[in-house]
Design a protein around this motif. Sequence first.
Motif, PDB file in Angstrom:
ATOM      1  N   VAL A  37     -25.538 -13.225  14.528  1.00 22.77           N
ATOM      2  CA  VAL A  37     -24.365 -13.392  14.191  1.00 22.77           C
ATOM      3  C   VAL A  37     -23.170 -12.274  13.419  1.00 22.77           C
ATOM      4  O   VAL A  37     -23.052 -11.636  14.106  1.00 22.77           O
ATOM      5  N   SER A  38     -23.422 -12.494  12.355  1.00 21.63           N
ATOM      6  CA  SER A  38     -23.003 -11.426  11.737  1.00 21.63           C
ATOM      7  C   SER A  38     -23.355 -10.352  11.577  1.00 21.63           C
ATOM      8  O   SER A  38     -22.330  -9.413  11.858  1.00 21.63           O
ATOM      9  N   ARG A  39     -24.365  -9.865  11.830  1.00 18.34           N
ATOM     10  CA  ARG A  39     -24.746  -8.198  12.160  1.00 18.34           C
ATOM     11  C   ARG A  39     -24.597  -8.239  13.960  1.00 18.34           C
ATOM     12  O   ARG A  39     -24.395  -7.316  13.647  1.00 18.34           O
ATOM     13  N   GLU A  40     -24.082  -8.941  14.965  1.00 19.32           N
ATOM     14  CA  GLU A  40     -24.016  -8.158  15.718  1.00 19.32           C
ATOM     15  C   GLU A  40     -23.308  -8.412  15.467  1.00 19.32           C
ATOM     16  O   GLU A  40     -21.584  -6.971  16.644  1.00 19.32           O
ATOM     17  N   ALA A  41     -22.097  -9.004  15.432  1.00 18.36           N
ATOM     18  CA  ALA A  41     -20.360  -9.115  14.793  1.00 18.36           C
ATOM     19  C   ALA A  41     -19.829  -7.718  14.141  1.00 18.36           C
ATOM     20  O   ALA A  41     -18.781  -6.440  14.014  1.00 18.36           O
ATOM     21  N   GLU A  42     -20.798  -7.294  13.447  1.00 14.38           N
ATOM     22  CA  GLU A  42     -20.590  -5.730  12.617  1.00 14.38           C
ATOM     23  C   GLU A  42     -20.611  -4.352  13.341  1.00 14.38           C
ATOM     24  O   GLU A  42     -20.076  -3.157  13.550  1.00 14.38           O
ATOM     25  N   VAL A  43     -21.835  -4.596  14.548  1.00  8.87           N
ATOM     26  CA  VAL A  43     -22.124  -3.811  14.961  1.00  8.87           C
ATOM     27  C   VAL A  43     -21.433  -3.176  15.709  1.00  8.87           C
ATOM     28  O   VAL A  43     -20.877  -2.156  16.365  1.00  8.87           O
ATOM     29  N   GLN A  44     -20.266  -4.551  16.527  1.00  4.94           N
ATOM     30  CA  GLN A  44     -19.497  -4.800  17.673  1.00  4.94           C
ATOM     31  C   GLN A  44     -18.297  -3.882  16.826  1.00  4.94           C
ATOM     32  O   GLN A  44     -17.478  -3.513  17.542  1.00  4.94           O
TER      33      GLN A  44
END
Length: 240
Positions: A37-44
């Motif tokens: 979730v953290s990586r996805e939020a960072e990508v977004q």
Amino acid sequence: MVQRPTARRQQGGFTLLLAMGIVTMVTLAVLLSYGMVSREAEVQGDGRRYKEAYFAAQAGLAEAREAMRIRLGVDETYTPAIQAMLALQVNEPGLNGGARPYFEVLPGPGGAGTWNSLAINEADLAPAERQSPSGEDYAAYPRQENVRYRVFLRDDEDGDPSGALDDNKQVWLIAIGEVVGPEGSRPTRAVIQALITNENAPAVTSPGTVMTGGGSDNTYSTTADAPDDFTDVATLSSAP
């Protein structure tokens, strides 16, 4: 006499180990999910910041094109505009090398080498811009205080090797938009390059009067084009 463990004690120990294993697996699954979730939020977040930087670069490029049009005036090449910008030559790491220098087209509030901010002042906005379509005031308005841009000019590969004289009526504009992240994090940048062309043409003049029907000898050839003071234009235009 040695006392051996009973079956009940063995069963209790196995249950404890099983419970610890399940807890460990659940903990690992939670940590893995949190990381994803953290990586996805960072990508977004990176994607959103890149779009902001891209639009900032587009805004800077549009402003720089208008600034160069004004500086160009009626000149046929960009040479006078470049010569007027010699004091704005950039001497920064990565932008001061090569035979063709970079020039700051839009110096920031602090002069050459500073950024132009795209921050929004809420006081400058109309009431409708600070409200939702239903008329409710926004609790927090994006101020864009971390969005900025710079624009540089560089001569293209024409006949002049110095980069300060324009020979083919074309120069490059390089716009950089940047979104500054939290303290300690890397900024997000977008770079746009555009080759602009000067379309000014040399003035063309012809001999004769500026009125319709005028000839090289400053006479009129037809009675329809003659002023009221002349009655025999044909005689005037054919007189020896």
